[in-house]
Design a protein around this motif. Sequence first.
Motif, PDB file in Angstrom:
ATOM      1  N   HIS A  48     -54.733 -20.954  22.278  1.00 54.22           N
ATOM      2  CA  HIS A  48     -55.896 -19.609  21.622  1.00 54.22           C
ATOM      3  C   HIS A  48     -54.779 -17.973  21.071  1.00 54.22           C
ATOM      4  O   HIS A  48     -56.047 -17.394  20.793  1.00 54.22           O
ATOM      5  CB  HIS A  48     -56.402 -19.628  23.105  1.00 54.22           C
ATOM      6  CG  HIS A  48     -56.649 -18.293  23.401  1.00 54.22           C
ATOM      7  ND1 HIS A  48     -58.436 -18.694  23.275  1.00 54.22           N
ATOM      8  CD2 HIS A  48     -56.957 -17.445  24.371  1.00 54.22           C
ATOM      9  CE1 HIS A  48     -59.082 -17.618  22.987  1.00 54.22           C
ATOM     10  NE2 HIS A  48     -58.093 -16.503  23.717  1.00 54.22           N
ATOM     11  N   LEU A  96     -57.083 -17.026  18.015  1.00 53.98           N
ATOM     12  CA  LEU A  96     -57.629 -15.465  18.283  1.00 53.98           C
ATOM     13  C   LEU A  96     -56.804 -15.028  17.381  1.00 53.98           C
ATOM     14  O   LEU A  96     -57.552 -13.884  16.465  1.00 53.98           O
ATOM     15  CB  LEU A  96     -58.049 -15.108  19.300  1.00 53.98           C
ATOM     16  CG  LEU A  96     -58.622 -13.854  19.998  1.00 53.98           C
ATOM     17  CD1 LEU A  96     -59.523 -14.036  19.275  1.00 53.98           C
ATOM     18  CD2 LEU A  96     -58.474 -13.320  21.011  1.00 53.98           C
ATOM     19  N   SER A  97     -55.158 -14.384  16.732  1.00 52.67           N
ATOM     20  CA  SER A  97     -55.117 -13.697  15.830  1.00 52.67           C
ATOM     21  C   SER A  97     -54.919 -13.931  14.255  1.00 52.67           C
ATOM     22  O   SER A  97     -55.529 -12.926  14.185  1.00 52.67           O
ATOM     23  CB  SER A  97     -53.621 -13.617  16.257  1.00 52.67           C
ATOM     24  OG  SER A  97     -52.644 -14.697  15.902  1.00 52.67           O
ATOM     25  N   LEU A 122     -58.753 -12.378  13.482  1.00 52.17           N
ATOM     26  CA  LEU A 122     -58.933 -11.359  13.579  1.00 52.17           C
ATOM     27  C   LEU A 122     -58.036 -10.995  12.808  1.00 52.17           C
ATOM     28  O   LEU A 122     -58.280  -9.696  11.887  1.00 52.17           O
ATOM     29  CB  LEU A 122     -58.417 -10.634  14.711  1.00 52.17           C
ATOM     30  CG  LEU A 122     -58.725 -11.292  16.462  1.00 52.17           C
ATOM     31  CD1 LEU A 122     -58.008 -10.219  17.706  1.00 52.17           C
ATOM     32  CD2 LEU A 122     -60.521 -10.419  16.044  1.00 52.17           C
ATOM     33  N   MET A 177     -63.914 -15.859  22.248  1.00 48.61           N
ATOM     34  CA  MET A 177     -63.548 -15.812  20.979  1.00 48.61           C
ATOM     35  C   MET A 177     -65.035 -15.431  20.685  1.00 48.61           C
ATOM     36  O   MET A 177     -64.783 -14.739  20.061  1.00 48.61           O
ATOM     37  CB  MET A 177     -63.115 -17.617  21.077  1.00 48.61           C
ATOM     38  CG  MET A 177     -63.183 -17.896  19.425  1.00 48.61           C
ATOM     39  SD  MET A 177     -62.456 -19.315  19.362  1.00 48.61           S
ATOM     40  CE  MET A 177     -60.642 -18.341  19.292  1.00 48.61           C
ATOM     41  N   HIS A 219     -65.256 -11.629  20.228  1.00 42.82           N
ATOM     42  CA  HIS A 219     -64.465 -11.007  18.725  1.00 42.82           C
ATOM     43  C   HIS A 219     -65.638 -11.776  17.534  1.00 42.82           C
ATOM     44  O   HIS A 219     -65.327 -11.279  16.661  1.00 42.82           O
ATOM     45  CB  HIS A 219     -63.105 -11.554  18.386  1.00 42.82           C
ATOM     46  CG  HIS A 219     -62.708 -11.304  19.610  1.00 42.82           C
ATOM     47  ND1 HIS A 219     -62.366 -11.452  20.575  1.00 42.82           N
ATOM     48  CD2 HIS A 219     -61.304 -10.290  19.462  1.00 42.82           C
ATOM     49  CE1 HIS A 219     -60.752 -10.591  21.916  1.00 42.82           C
ATOM     50  NE2 HIS A 219     -60.782  -9.683  20.894  1.00 42.82           N
TER      51      HIS A 219
END
Length: 753
Positions: A363, A367-368, A371, A439, A442
């Motif tokens: 995760h 996510l990084s 982004l 998630m 975002h």
Amino acid sequence: MGKSTKHKKARVADFAKAKLKLGKGKQVASNATNTSISSRSIALPSQSLAATKDVPTSRRNLTLPELLVQCRHYSVPVKKEALTEVQQLLEAHEGLLHQHLLAIISSLSHLISDPVPSLRSQCRGVLSYIFDQLPTESIVSVSQGLILFTISSLSSLDEGVRIDSLKVLDLLMEKIPEEIVRGWDGSVDLEERDEGAKGDLMDKGVGGKVVEGLLGVMRVRSAGMSVTQGGFTSAASSDLSPSSRLAVLTTLATFLRSALSPHASSSSTPPPWYLSTSFSTPRSYSTFLTSLTPSTSTPIAIPSSAEIEPPSLPIEPFSLAFDGPSSDLALELLGLVSPPPKPYATAANGSTALQPTLLSLLHPTLLSSFLDAAPSAFSPTTLLTSTSSSHGADPELQTIVAVVGVARELYWREFGGSEAENVGREKERESARKLLVGMLGHASAYFPFGGDDLRERSAESTTSLLSLNLTFASLVSLLVLSSPSPSSLALRKPKSLKQTKTKTRKLDEMEKKIEVTVLNVREWVVAALKGELTSTLHPLGLPLTAPAYAALEPTIWSLLNQAPSSAEDKQAAEELWEAVLEHFSKVGGGSEVKKLAFGFVQRVVLIQTDPSYINRFTIPDAPSPSSKMGQWVLSLPKYLWELGVKHVETTETVLTFLLTLAQQGPKSLFSSLLPSLPAPLTPFFHLTHPTRGAIPGSFCKLPEGVQGKALDLVRYLLEEVEEKEAKRLRGAVRKAVESKGVGEGIRGRWGRM
């Protein structure tokens, strides 16, 4: 006397020892022959033991075994030249590949981790050519060594070797995905495993080792090591270059798609796996699918999550069955039942925590990565650069697609199982739901992806954006289905009043975010079904392709079954259902999309009357001929005419569906529509044209089994219609049965009716 003295001296000289001077060697005899050779080499081409007249050779006059030896040479130019001539020999002589297949694959396996990038690229090119020439069985038979070398290369210290080994893994996933994913059950092992010898590892499967290698490339800490150290962490792969991160995420998405997707099937039409949770038992789901299978098609493969187990008595997994006072009598040791799942792990400090899953480990990385790439991928005004030309998809967009693809497979594994499979996993599902909310929170800021584009995108980028929107909608539908019930929330009592207020506030904020996201997704799905999605390449609307509609089916079903919190939610579900019906009428008759659309509506209609159906959605009211549902049913005879004789399986499916509605009798929800069916159904049997005269319908050219179902449908309809309509339908069927090409069995059957 003189002669005697002479002979005596000669005899003495023969036995006398010669006295050698210092530095002087033995004297060479005067009659000695010089046998030394002064040439540097001896060329005897006609006296080689291995040479035959029929062995193919390269332009350097080398055979294939000799070239394979040179593939392991220390010199890079020699290896490159050898690889080039190996491929040339294989292209010129097809028989060499099957004769030396194992030796060729063994030699190429050693070049996967070669330190020279150009040599690794050339090796992959030869492997790709070889795999294109071989059937799957031949590739599997020689793939063991190649797979092990590829897995070993994933842990190389050279980043270039690791990334290039991912390309080889992609090639193997394309050709033999079952061998790559075999042995991995979707979990993260917490204990060290002793794989033993190479043969034992290949027997058990290498799927677990592949996952460990991919996690290593992404700098994700091993789950087993994390638990032993009292917790688990996951390092974001920010130290990887964008291209390297894209490569590993794409490979991981492909691996998970083959290993975890419930709809992954070798059949051309995958089963509706999303309906498995709508039945009380897996056997009921299997029976429902069997009833929909036409006799002219192959049986539908049941997904692994809905496989029917052998008949047995249900055994409740109570604790004494496994941890009773007498361990000798435990059911697990007796082999009568499998042990219950262990969702908890003990850390080094003795505390009990949730067992780390692959989702929890990945995760932060997912996510990084999202982004990092999202601002550039979804910027509406960013100019196209040299790395994102109009001839291909943007690298940032490809990264987003890979991230969301990995997330989809992992979250579907957490939430896509049946109720029986999720017993005892409440805390795991709650933890996964929190990650999914984070998630989607975002990602929802950019949804619909590419909806506000002002720049011109390529066709590949447009397709990627559509796939991305479909995947996002699928994840939102999972979020809807995984919502905890009010009763389960009431059982979770906080320890203090302060915790109660904090928890209530967080839950309210989360639910508001979810409601907004679900509303946006529902509006996008309705627009997609109505053809209102626009892009720079499709300003008048983006039509749904067959793969896109198949990917949209689970989302539609999830949104239809969303728990209504208000009258607006119920009305929104009805609008979505009407959009599904309208989409069917707008699609061309012989297209694959219309076939999928009919199959989806058919299943939704028939599932309503199944006694094992346990989901929420029901058809709103009894349909009338003027309603959307009534117009859809009455358009099916026209669909039969459009199908003709080119799509026999679909024709039989439509006839079976209409026959099922007719057999349900007056108590059926569609009983009011039966009297209106004979008029549009008449041209299917026989048509009288004003200028062309009598035209036999497609009924006359169908197989006898399909014709029999059509006659059964007519028999039921004749009982429901007025005398005038019955006479017209009977006349059309009589002309069709008496036409040329109809068998005697069908004629006799009609005569008995």
